[in-house]
Design a protein around this motif. Structure first.
Motif, PDB file in Angstrom:
ATOM      1  N   ASP A  85       0.815  -1.211   0.000  1.00 45.34           N
ATOM      2  CA  ASP A  85       0.000   0.000   0.000  1.00 45.34           C
ATOM      3  C   ASP A  85       0.848   1.259   0.000  1.00 45.34           C
ATOM      4  O   ASP A  85       2.028   1.225   0.315  1.00 45.34           O
ATOM      5  CB  ASP A  85      -0.907  -0.002   1.228  1.00 45.34           C
ATOM      6  CG  ASP A  85      -1.943  -1.108   1.131  1.00 45.34           C
ATOM      7  OD1 ASP A  85      -2.484  -1.300   0.036  1.00 45.34           O
ATOM      8  OD2 ASP A  85      -2.181  -1.782   2.145  1.00 45.34           O
ATOM      9  N   THR A 114      -4.725   2.415  -0.480  1.00 41.91           N
ATOM     10  CA  THR A 114      -4.501   1.389  -1.504  1.00 41.91           C
ATOM     11  C   THR A 114      -4.401   1.968  -2.916  1.00 41.91           C
ATOM     12  O   THR A 114      -3.794   1.373  -3.787  1.00 41.91           O
ATOM     13  CB  THR A 114      -5.617   0.316  -1.476  1.00 41.91           C
ATOM     14  OG1 THR A 114      -6.860   0.984  -1.459  1.00 41.91           O
ATOM     15  CG2 THR A 114      -5.498  -0.589  -0.279  1.00 41.91           C
ATOM     16  N   GLU A 146      -3.359  -6.326  -9.077  1.00 40.57           N
ATOM     17  CA  GLU A 146      -3.690  -5.010  -8.526  1.00 40.57           C
ATOM     18  C   GLU A 146      -3.208  -3.884  -9.445  1.00 40.57           C
ATOM     19  O   GLU A 146      -3.897  -2.893  -9.653  1.00 40.57           O
ATOM     20  CB  GLU A 146      -3.050  -4.835  -7.147  1.00 40.57           C
ATOM     21  CG  GLU A 146      -3.770  -5.627  -6.075  1.00 40.57           C
ATOM     22  CD  GLU A 146      -3.323  -5.237  -4.668  1.00 40.57           C
ATOM     23  OE1 GLU A 146      -2.920  -4.087  -4.460  1.00 40.57           O
ATOM     24  OE2 GLU A 146      -3.370  -6.101  -3.789  1.00 40.57           O
ATOM     25  N   TYR A 185      -2.744 -13.325   5.672  1.00 41.50           N
ATOM     26  CA  TYR A 185      -3.264 -12.945   4.347  1.00 41.50           C
ATOM     27  C   TYR A 185      -2.791 -11.538   3.977  1.00 41.50           C
ATOM     28  O   TYR A 185      -2.871 -10.624   4.798  1.00 41.50           O
ATOM     29  CB  TYR A 185      -4.799 -12.975   4.338  1.00 41.50           C
ATOM     30  CG  TYR A 185      -5.411 -14.363   4.248  1.00 41.50           C
ATOM     31  CD1 TYR A 185      -4.614 -15.496   4.153  1.00 41.50           C
ATOM     32  CD2 TYR A 185      -6.791 -14.535   4.253  1.00 41.50           C
ATOM     33  CE1 TYR A 185      -5.171 -16.768   4.069  1.00 41.50           C
ATOM     34  CE2 TYR A 185      -7.358 -15.809   4.174  1.00 41.50           C
ATOM     35  CZ  TYR A 185      -6.539 -16.916   4.083  1.00 41.50           C
ATOM     36  OH  TYR A 185      -7.089 -18.159   4.004  1.00 41.50           O
ATOM     37  N   ARG A 187      -4.135  -9.875   1.388  1.00 44.85           N
ATOM     38  CA  ARG A 187      -5.399  -9.209   1.050  1.00 44.85           C
ATOM     39  C   ARG A 187      -6.539 -10.150   1.419  1.00 44.85           C
ATOM     40  O   ARG A 187      -6.415 -11.368   1.249  1.00 44.85           O
ATOM     41  CB  ARG A 187      -5.479  -8.938  -0.459  1.00 44.85           C
ATOM     42  CG  ARG A 187      -4.431  -8.005  -1.013  1.00 44.85           C
ATOM     43  CD  ARG A 187      -4.565  -6.637  -0.470  1.00 44.85           C
ATOM     44  NE  ARG A 187      -3.792  -5.651  -1.198  1.00 44.85           N
ATOM     45  CZ  ARG A 187      -3.429  -4.496  -0.662  1.00 44.85           C
ATOM     46  NH1 ARG A 187      -3.729  -4.200   0.576  1.00 44.85           N
ATOM     47  NH2 ARG A 187      -2.751  -3.618  -1.379  1.00 44.85           N
ATOM     48  N   LYS A 188      -7.630  -9.565   1.889  1.00 43.88           N
ATOM     49  CA  LYS A 188      -8.791 -10.391   2.210  1.00 43.88           C
ATOM     50  C   LYS A 188      -9.535 -10.731   0.918  1.00 43.88           C
ATOM     51  O   LYS A 188      -9.450  -9.969  -0.064  1.00 43.88           O
ATOM     52  CB  LYS A 188      -9.724  -9.616   3.134  1.00 43.88           C
ATOM     53  CG  LYS A 188      -9.108  -9.371   4.501  1.00 43.88           C
ATOM     54  CD  LYS A 188     -10.180  -9.025   5.497  1.00 43.88           C
ATOM     55  CE  LYS A 188      -9.576  -8.956   6.871  1.00 43.88           C
ATOM     56  NZ  LYS A 188      -9.651  -7.645   7.450  1.00 43.88           N
ATOM     57  N   PHE A 191     -11.378  -7.883  -0.646  1.00 46.71           N
ATOM     58  CA  PHE A 191     -10.562  -6.888  -1.348  1.00 46.71           C
ATOM     59  C   PHE A 191     -10.469  -7.261  -2.829  1.00 46.71           C
ATOM     60  O   PHE A 191     -10.619  -6.419  -3.716  1.00 46.71           O
ATOM     61  CB  PHE A 191      -9.162  -6.851  -0.715  1.00 46.71           C
ATOM     62  CG  PHE A 191      -8.203  -5.881  -1.367  1.00 46.71           C
ATOM     63  CD1 PHE A 191      -8.015  -4.610  -0.853  1.00 46.71           C
ATOM     64  CD2 PHE A 191      -7.491  -6.243  -2.516  1.00 46.71           C
ATOM     65  CE1 PHE A 191      -7.140  -3.723  -1.461  1.00 46.71           C
ATOM     66  CE2 PHE A 191      -6.608  -5.358  -3.131  1.00 46.71           C
ATOM     67  CZ  PHE A 191      -6.437  -4.093  -2.592  1.00 46.71           C
TER      68      PHE A 191
END
Ligand SMILES: Cc1cc2nc3c(=O)[nH]c(=O)nc-3n(C[C@H](O)[C@H](O)[C@H](O)COP(=O)(O)OP(=O)(O)OC[C@H]3O[C@@H](n4cnc5c(N)ncnc54)[C@H](O)[C@@H]3O)c2cc1C
Ligand code: FES
Length: 282
Positions: A85, A114, A146, A185, A187-188, A191
Motif C-alpha cells: 500500500d 490502496t 492489482e 493474508y 489481502r482479504k 478486497f
C-alpha cells in the motif's frame, strides 16, 4: 504526520509504514516511536547490518527502516516492495515562514492507502474484453492483478492457485509459527472481489497450449486467455536422502506446514537441514 523537507519543498506523509507499521520518522524507535518491530527487534540500529533504524530520505524517496519499502514523497505512492500500500500524503502550504498541513481527520487515522495517486485520472477503456490469466496465488501474481486494475485495465482478471488460500505473507511462516492462515493474508477475499479479481483456489495448472492460448487444470477444466502470467514461484530443494519421505520430515512453504512443524517440534529435539536465512530464523 511526518513532515519532510527536500531542498526547499515540503511534503507531509503518514508517519507509519503501511507494511508492518515501522516508524518512518527520524529517531530511536525504542524510545517511544514504535518500539519492537514484528520480528521482536528493538533499538536504533538494524541488527542485521547495523544501519540506522529510521526512515531514510534519498531524493524524492523515503525508505522504510525495517524492510526497505520506498515511498514517493510527493504522492505517497509505493515504489519499492515489500509493502503493498501507499502512505498517506497531505496538502502542505507555507505562509509567512510557517508550514501548514491540511488533512481530513478520517485520512489521518487510515493505516494505509490502496490507491496510487499517479494512476488517478487514468482513462479506462470499458470495452476491453481481454482475459488476463495469472497462474499462481503468491505476491507476484497479486501485485500484477492489482497493478492492472490501478492502471485502468477493465477486462477479466483470473488468478488461479493450487493452494487453499488467498495470497499470504510467506515470510511470516518462519517467524511466527502459531498463526492462523488468515493472520498472514496479504489481502482479504473481499478486497479481491471489490476489484473484480477472480480468485480460483485448489486449481492446479497442468499444461499450457500457447498456440490455442489455453491452460488446462488438474480437475479437467481449461481456461482461454489473451495474456498469461506464469507466477508459480519457486520451491525449496527436496532432500534427496533415504528417509526424506518419512512422516516427521517437513518442508516449510505453507501456513499448514508451519503449524505442523511447531506442533511436532514442541518439547522435542528438532533438526533443521539448511542453515541460511529461513533455517536460522526457524
Ligand atoms: C518460510 C519462508 C520464509 C521466507 N522469508 C522471507 C523473508 O523474510 N524475506 C523475503 O524477502 N522473502 C522471504 N521468503 C521468500 C518469499 O516468500 C518469496 O520470494 C515470495 O513468496 C515469492 O513470491 P511469488 O509470488 O513469486 O511465489 P510464491 O509465493 O511461491 O507463489 C507461487 C504460488 O503459485 C502456486 N502454484 C505453484 N504451482 C502451481 C500450479 N501448477 N498451478 C497453480 N498454482 C501453482 C503456489 O502454490 C503459490 O501459491 C520466504 C519464503 C519462505 C517459504
Ligand atoms: S514495515 Fe516498512 S517495509 Fe516492512
Amino acid at each position: 504526520v511526518l513532515l519532510v523537507r527536500n531542498r526547499m519543498e515540503f511534503s507531509a506523509l503518514g508517519s507509519k509504514c503501511p507494511h508492518y507499521g515501522a516508524p518512518m520518522s527520524k529517531g530511536n524507535p525504542s524510545s517511544g516511536q514504535g518500539g519492537k518491530n514484528h520480528h521482536g527487534e528493538v533499538g536504533s540500529q538494524c541488527p542485521a547490518w547495523g544501519g540506522s533504524l529510521a526512515g531514510v530520505l534519498r531524493g524524492e524517496r523515503l525508505r522504510c527502516p525495517w524492510h526497505g519499502a520506498c515511498f514517493n514523497i510527493r504522492t505517497g505512492d509505493i515504489e519499492e516492495y515489500p509493502a503493498l500500500d501507499c502512505i498517506s500524503c497531505f496538502k502542505v502550504t507555507v505562509e509567512e515562514g510557517k508550514v501548514f498541513i491540511t488533512a481530513k481527520k478520517k485520512v489521518l487515522t487510515l493505516p494505509a492507502v490502496t490507491e496510487h495517486r499517479q494512476h488517478l485520472g487514468l482513462r479506462r477503456c470499458l470495452l476491453n474484453k481481454n482475459t488476463v490469466l495469472l497462474l499462481g496465488g503468491g505476491v507476484a501474481a497479486l501485485v500484477c492483478a492489482e497493478t492492472l486494475r490501478q492502471e485502468g485495465f477493465t477486462g477479466r482478471i483470473i488468478m488461479a492457485t493450487d493452494e487453499k488460500h488467498v495470497p499470504y505473507d510467506k515470510s511470516k511462516l518462519s517467524k511466527e509459527m502459531n498463526l492462523k492462515p488468515e493472520d498472514v493474508y496479504l489481502r482479504k477475499p473481499e478486497f479481491l472481489k471489490a476489484r473484480d479479481i477472480e480468485f480460483w483456489t485448489e486449481k492446479e495448472a497442468v499444461s499450457v497450449d500457447f498456440q490455442k492460448q489455453r491452460v488446462r487444470f488438474m480437475d479437467g477444466s481449461s481456461q482461454k486467455y489473451q495474456q498469461l502470467l506464469i507466477a508459480t514461484g519457486s520451491h525449496s530443494g527436496f532432500l534427496k536422502v533415504p528417509g526424506a519421505d518419512l512422516q516427521n520430515v517437513c518442508m516449510l512453504q505453507t501456513p499448514e506446514e508451519s503449524s505442523k512443524i511447531l506442533k511436532l517440534a514442541t518439547g522435542k529435539n528438532l533438526v533443521i537441514v539448511g542453515a541460511s536465512f529461513i533455517g536460522t530464523r526457524l
